[in-house]
Enzyme design. Structure first.
Site, PDB file in Angstrom:
ATOM      1  N   CYS A 189      12.541  42.151 -19.570  1.00  0.00           N
ATOM      2  CA  CYS A 189      13.310  43.176 -18.851  1.00  0.00           C
ATOM      3  C   CYS A 189      13.466  44.424 -19.715  1.00  0.00           C
ATOM      4  O   CYS A 189      13.749  44.326 -20.904  1.00  0.00           O
ATOM      5  CB  CYS A 189      14.690  42.616 -18.498  1.00  0.00           C
ATOM      6  SG  CYS A 189      15.753  43.801 -17.692  1.00  0.00           S
TER       7      CYS A 189
ATOM      8  N   CYS B 126      17.633  46.302 -21.282  1.00  0.00           N
ATOM      9  CA  CYS B 126      18.317  46.278 -22.583  1.00  0.00           C
ATOM     10  C   CYS B 126      17.310  46.512 -23.704  1.00  0.00           C
ATOM     11  O   CYS B 126      16.159  46.102 -23.607  1.00  0.00           O
ATOM     12  CB  CYS B 126      18.989  44.924 -22.807  1.00  0.00           C
ATOM     13  SG  CYS B 126      20.418  44.664 -21.739  1.00  0.00           S
TER      14      CYS B 126
ATOM     15  N   GLN C 161      32.194  55.802 -13.325  1.00  0.00           N
ATOM     16  CA  GLN C 161      31.946  55.252 -14.663  1.00  0.00           C
ATOM     17  C   GLN C 161      31.421  53.830 -14.486  1.00  0.00           C
ATOM     18  O   GLN C 161      31.809  53.123 -13.571  1.00  0.00           O
ATOM     19  CB  GLN C 161      33.231  55.282 -15.493  1.00  0.00           C
ATOM     20  CG  GLN C 161      33.795  56.681 -15.718  1.00  0.00           C
ATOM     21  CD  GLN C 161      32.875  57.599 -16.524  1.00  0.00           C
ATOM     22  OE1 GLN C 161      31.970  57.139 -17.224  1.00  0.00           O
ATOM     23  NE2 GLN C 161      33.091  58.912 -16.424  1.00  0.00           N
TER      24      GLN C 161
ATOM     25  N   GLU D  35      34.177  70.864  -9.072  1.00  0.00           N
ATOM     26  CA  GLU D  35      33.013  69.988  -8.951  1.00  0.00           C
ATOM     27  C   GLU D  35      32.045  70.662  -7.985  1.00  0.00           C
ATOM     28  O   GLU D  35      32.484  71.362  -7.076  1.00  0.00           O
ATOM     29  CB  GLU D  35      33.540  68.621  -8.437  1.00  0.00           C
ATOM     30  CG  GLU D  35      32.603  67.683  -7.775  1.00  0.00           C
ATOM     31  CD  GLU D  35      31.540  67.112  -8.694  1.00  0.00           C
ATOM     32  OE1 GLU D  35      31.838  66.635  -9.802  1.00  0.00           O
ATOM     33  OE2 GLU D  35      30.362  67.179  -8.290  1.00  0.00           O
TER      34      GLU D  35
ATOM     35  N   CYS E 264      28.112  61.812 -21.923  1.00  0.00           N
ATOM     36  CA  CYS E 264      27.192  60.666 -22.048  1.00  0.00           C
ATOM     37  C   CYS E 264      25.980  61.053 -22.881  1.00  0.00           C
ATOM     38  O   CYS E 264      25.001  60.304 -22.908  1.00  0.00           O
ATOM     39  CB  CYS E 264      26.761  60.180 -20.663  1.00  0.00           C
ATOM     40  SG  CYS E 264      25.906  61.434 -19.718  1.00  0.00           S
TER      41      CYS E 264
HETATM   42  C1  LIG Z   1      29.323  62.699 -15.640  1.00  0.00           C
HETATM   43  S1  LIG Z   1      29.846  63.009 -14.002  1.00  0.00           S
HETATM   44  C2  LIG Z   1      31.586  62.974 -14.217  1.00  0.00           C
HETATM   45  C3  LIG Z   1      32.404  62.786 -12.996  1.00  0.00           C
HETATM   46  C4  LIG Z   1      33.864  62.443 -13.220  1.00  0.00           C
HETATM   47  N1  LIG Z   1      34.461  63.232 -14.274  1.00  0.00           N
HETATM   48  C5  LIG Z   1      34.062  60.961 -13.493  1.00  0.00           C
HETATM   49  O1  LIG Z   1      34.331  60.574 -14.641  1.00  0.00           O
HETATM   50  O2  LIG Z   1      33.930  60.160 -12.562  1.00  0.00           O
HETATM   51  C6  LIG Z   1      29.450  64.717 -13.873  1.00  0.00           C
HETATM   52  C7  LIG Z   1      29.863  65.378 -12.575  1.00  0.00           C
HETATM   53  O3  LIG Z   1      29.423  66.753 -12.648  1.00  0.00           O
HETATM   54  C8  LIG Z   1      29.022  67.165 -11.362  1.00  0.00           C
HETATM   55  N2  LIG Z   1      28.131  68.331 -11.562  1.00  0.00           N
HETATM   56  C9  LIG Z   1      26.822  68.326 -11.900  1.00  0.00           C
HETATM   57  N3  LIG Z   1      26.365  69.590 -12.035  1.00  0.00           N
HETATM   58  C10 LIG Z   1      27.416  70.405 -11.788  1.00  0.00           C
HETATM   59  C11 LIG Z   1      27.579  71.818 -11.781  1.00  0.00           C
HETATM   60  N4  LIG Z   1      26.563  72.639 -12.051  1.00  0.00           N
HETATM   61  N5  LIG Z   1      28.798  72.329 -11.492  1.00  0.00           N
HETATM   62  C12 LIG Z   1      29.848  71.513 -11.206  1.00  0.00           C
HETATM   63  N6  LIG Z   1      29.742  70.156 -11.193  1.00  0.00           N
HETATM   64  C13 LIG Z   1      28.547  69.613 -11.474  1.00  0.00           C
HETATM   65  C14 LIG Z   1      28.351  65.925 -10.770  1.00  0.00           C
HETATM   66  O4  LIG Z   1      28.338  65.986  -9.346  1.00  0.00           O
HETATM   67  C15 LIG Z   1      29.227  64.796 -11.321  1.00  0.00           C
HETATM   68  O5  LIG Z   1      30.267  64.489 -10.417  1.00  0.00           O
END
Ligand SMILES: C[S@@+](CC[C@H](N)C(=O)[O-])C[C@H]1O[C@@H](n2cnc3c(N)ncnc32)[C@H](O)[C@@H]1O
Length: 404
Positions: free
Chosen positions: A64, A67, A241, A288, A362
């Site tokens: 797999c 991992c 998450q 967002e 991340c």
């Molecule tokens: C890593 S996720 C984090 C979401 C949230 N903070 C959580 O922990 O569940 C990144 C978020 O950024 C949004 N995103 C991506 N590009 C973006 C942009 N250019 N402007 C605003 N939001 C954006 C995505 O839709 C996503 O919901």
């Protein structure tokens, strides 16, 4: 045949020798033997194993690709992940204290993306072998929540019925508190007959929701996730998450980082992982780019009791960052961008006077690049914390506190 010594691990978890030659699934200090092809030993023989080497606990590990690091002691993997972050920061000239890491338990992964291919007889559903289109079935996977594993036969059944022998279905499956939430992409175009067949299949599947290419086909009950005092039903396949324990660790870290802030901007807010957990004590502006995620956040907030106001704003923060003068009214900012980081928004934050920033990321490389912008703007990086919700993979999540 070459005999070589591994000197370090690369960012994908491969052993690397002087040269360099990449040797998958080896550890620093190990002496390995094998045929070098294109700078790589694909099938090494380990002549001298590392004291850190263990027998991989998962029976699927050999085949797999999910991992990369089950052959090492847990402490080694955690140190290695912390080292990646330390090095990324050092490359930008930054040092910071590390808080104790969070490590998600085995079998806690609540969402997974499987691939499904129809076969002559039946179907194969699983994860890809590394850098390959070969699929591996994972009925004993150690990472996944048992509810995901138990649903694999169901996914196989769907793939056998509606998958193809040429392409693959992408099957994004999430454990919600109302049952399993399945979002399928990459399949046939949705026409009336397909919709009818899927509707009938979903009715007998026991799933909470089935979506096909973003269209909700059937919903026996809305899948929901409790965030703070709210219940949120995310749009199909939306970001969450990866594990609940990591979500809690990130929320706790963010809560510490913003201190007693009363006015908070949550940037890249998603469905409200941070906004909804912080609204117990603070008024939030949640920003967002995805309208459906913001609708889910807003609906969750409206139904919850005892939360302060959350205002949502749909905005592309890459093209249209919130400017320093508009940040002035906030006591703290939470920022959790996608892997690319948030360079333009960080430049605006660096020029602002917001006293506290909670950063979640991340990607240690883009985080370190963005951290440098904040440091150049007069912020101090008070601490970082590795949150390992991607056990045995080379990925890591992190939280950090900046103050000015
Ligand atoms: C890593 S996720 C984090 C979401 C949230 N903070 C959580 O922990 O569940 C990144 C978020 O950024 C949004 N995103 C991506 N590009 C973006 C942009 N250019 N402007 C605003 N939001 C954006 C995505 O839709 C996503 O919901």
């Amino acid at each position: 045949m070459a005999t070589l010594t591994i000197t370090r691990l690369g960012h994908q978890g491969d052993g690397i020798t002087e040269g360099p030659v990449f040797v998958p699934r080896t550890l620093p200090g190990e002496v390995v033997e094998g045929q070098v092809t294109d700078g790589r030993i694909a099938a090494p023989r380990i002549l001298t194993p590392s004291p850190q080497r263990i027998k991989a606990p998962c029976p699927h590990y050999r085949t797999c690709g999910g991992c990369a690091l089950q052959h090492a002691q847990d402490d080694f993997v955690t140190d290695w992940k912390q080292g990646i972050l330390r090095q990324a920061l050092a490359a930008q000239g930054i040092e910071a204290p590390f808080r104790a890491p969070h490590i998600s338990p085995l079998r806690s992964r609540r969402r997974a993306g499987f691939a499904g291919r129809r076969l002559k007889n039946g179907a194969m559903v699983g994860f890809h072998a590394r850098a390959s289109d070969v699929l591996t079935a994972v009925p004993d996977c150690l990472i996944l929540d048992p509810a995901l594993v138990a649903a694999l036969p169901l996914l196989q059944d769907l793939t056998a019925r509606e998958g193809s022998r040429k392409g693959e279905l992408s099957l994004s499956l999430t454990v919600s508190e109302a049952g399993l939430d399945l979002a399928v992409t990459g399949g046939k175009a949705l026409d009336d007959p397909l919709r009818a067949r899927l509707g009938q299949w979903a009715g007998q599947s026991g799933l909470a929701r089935l979506a096909w290419d973003g269209d909700v086909i059937a919903q026996s009950q809305p899948p929901f996730h409790t965030i703070g005092r709210a219940r949120v039903t995310p749009p199909p396949g939306a970001f969450l998450q990866a594990t609940k324990p990591a979500e809690a660790a990130l929320q706790a870290a963010v809560c510490d980082a913003i201190g007693a802030a009363a006015q908070v901007a949550d940037l890249f807010a998603g469905c409200g992982t941070f906004a909804l957990s912080l609204a117990k004590n603070a008024e939030i502006l949640a920003v967002e780019s995805d309208a459906a995620m913001l609708r889910a956040l807003d609906a969750g907030w409206r139904q919850a009791q005892g939360l302060k106001r959350i205002t949502t704003q749909m905005r592309d923060l890459f093209r249209n960052p919130i400017l320093p003068e508009d940040l002035a009214r906030f006591d703290a900012v939470v920022i959790d961008p996608p892997r690319a980081g948030a360079e333009t928004q960080m430049r605006a934050l660096a020029a602002s006077r917001v006293p506290r920033i909670a950063a979640v990321s991340c990607n240690p490389v883009t985080f370190a690049r963005d951290a440098k912008l904040l440091v150049q703007g007069g912020y101090r990086l008070d601490w970082v914390q590795v949150v390992d919700q991607f056990r045995f993979s080379p990925h890591l999540e992190l939280a950090a506190q900046f103050t000015k």
